[in-house]
Design an enzyme around this catalytic site. Structure first.
Site, PDB file in Angstrom:
ATOM      1  N   CYS A 100       2.787   6.654  10.771  1.00 37.38           N
ATOM      2  CA  CYS A 100       2.736   7.279   9.441  1.00 37.38           C
ATOM      3  C   CYS A 100       4.021   8.043   9.127  1.00 37.38           C
ATOM      4  CB  CYS A 100       1.530   8.194   9.309  1.00 37.38           C
ATOM      5  SG  CYS A 100      -0.038   7.372   9.711  1.00 37.38           S
ATOM      6  N   ARG A 106       0.847  -1.203   0.000  1.00 46.26           N
ATOM      7  CA  ARG A 106       0.000   0.000   0.000  1.00 46.26           C
ATOM      8  C   ARG A 106       0.878   1.247   0.000  1.00 46.26           C
ATOM      9  NH1 ARG A 106       1.174   2.031   4.715  1.00 46.26           N
ATOM     10  NH2 ARG A 106       1.570   0.656   6.492  1.00 46.26           N
ATOM     11  N   LEU A 154      -8.663   1.405   5.181  1.00 47.52           N
ATOM     12  CA  LEU A 154      -8.601   2.323   6.319  1.00 47.52           C
ATOM     13  C   LEU A 154      -8.613   1.557   7.627  1.00 47.52           C
ATOM     14  CD1 LEU A 154     -11.593   2.743   7.882  1.00 47.52           C
ATOM     15  CD2 LEU A 154     -12.144   3.783   5.697  1.00 47.52           C
ATOM     16  N   GLY A 214      -4.561   3.980   3.792  1.00 44.38           N
ATOM     17  CA  GLY A 214      -3.461   3.562   2.921  1.00 44.38           C
ATOM     18  C   GLY A 214      -4.007   2.601   1.890  1.00 44.38           C
TER      19      GLY A 214
END
Length: 228
Positions: free
Chosen positions: A176, A78, A159, A147
């Protein structure tokens, strides 16, 4: 537009590898045009995943500590950086043929964020987006991460929405890839929290935002069980 879409809820905790397998089987159904979309909703066992932009450099403990804590580490295909999945977090994996909606990735990501924003609104919580960072925020704390991966306009990944998650696990990473990022969980904001109710609301908001009615099936449907 009429769309043929399925919803699968997985009970209990699911390993990350099994989550990938479920997505792969859903992807095969969508690629074959048997259905237009499948959404899988589940809770993962504790796991850190890194994305295409990296993330191992944002892991703050070594492999021995991960083993001691029972947290796995996986590389995902992702977008984004390192994130955490675990019990008390609702993960939604939409496997959608965007050709049946809009071939527009910014619209799609914003729509995923909108699903969570509307769920929180039902609880009287004002949530927002940040111009520089994807995901959903309550004030300065992130409550949901997004992502995705897209190939030939079919989506995977999705999500992760913190409902009653162990936030101490987030302290083991720069979530993140953002140093000093604070995370929030729904149970910080309301009490008590009913996880199954939140899942119901998530389905409702997916239906509204994506203008689609999802047919509930069991995971056996992915294996070709006609009675699932």
């Amino acid at each position: 537009m009429h769309r043929n879409c399925m919803e699968i809820r997985i009970e209990g905790l699911t390993g990350y590898g099994e989550g990938l397998s479920l997505q792969k089987r859903a992807l095969e159904r969508v690629e074959s045009s048997e259905v237009d979309g499948v959404i899988i909703m589940l809770e993962h066992r504790p796991v850190f995943t890194t994305g295409r932009s990296g993330g191992v450099e944002n892991l703050l403990v070594d492999s021995d500590e991960l083993t001691r804590l029972g947290i796995e580490l996986h590389r995902a295909d992702r977008g984004g950086n390192i994130t955490y999945h675990g019990p008390g977090q609702l993960v939604a994996y939409p496997v959608f043929n965007l050709g049946k909606w809009r071939k527009d990735l910014p619209w799609y990501v914003s729509s995923l964020e909108e699903v969570v924003i509307q769920v929180l609104s039902d609880y009287g919580i004002e949530a927002l987006r940040k111009p520089k960072y994807r995901g959903v925020w309550v004030g300065e704390r992130k409550i949901a991460a997004v992502g995705i991966a897209v190939k030939r306009w079919i989506t995977t990944h999705g999500l992760a929405f913190n409902i009653e998650v162990n936030k101490s696990h987030f302290e083991l990473i720069n979530p993140c890839g953002l140093k000093g990022l604070s995370v929030s969980s729904l149970n910080d904001l309301i009490s008590p929290v009913c996880f199954s109710e939140v899942v119901d609301k998530m389905e409702e908001k997916f239906s509204l935002v994506f203008d689609t009615k999802f047919i509930k099936v069991s995971r056996g449907w992915l294996d070709g069980d006609a009675n699932a």
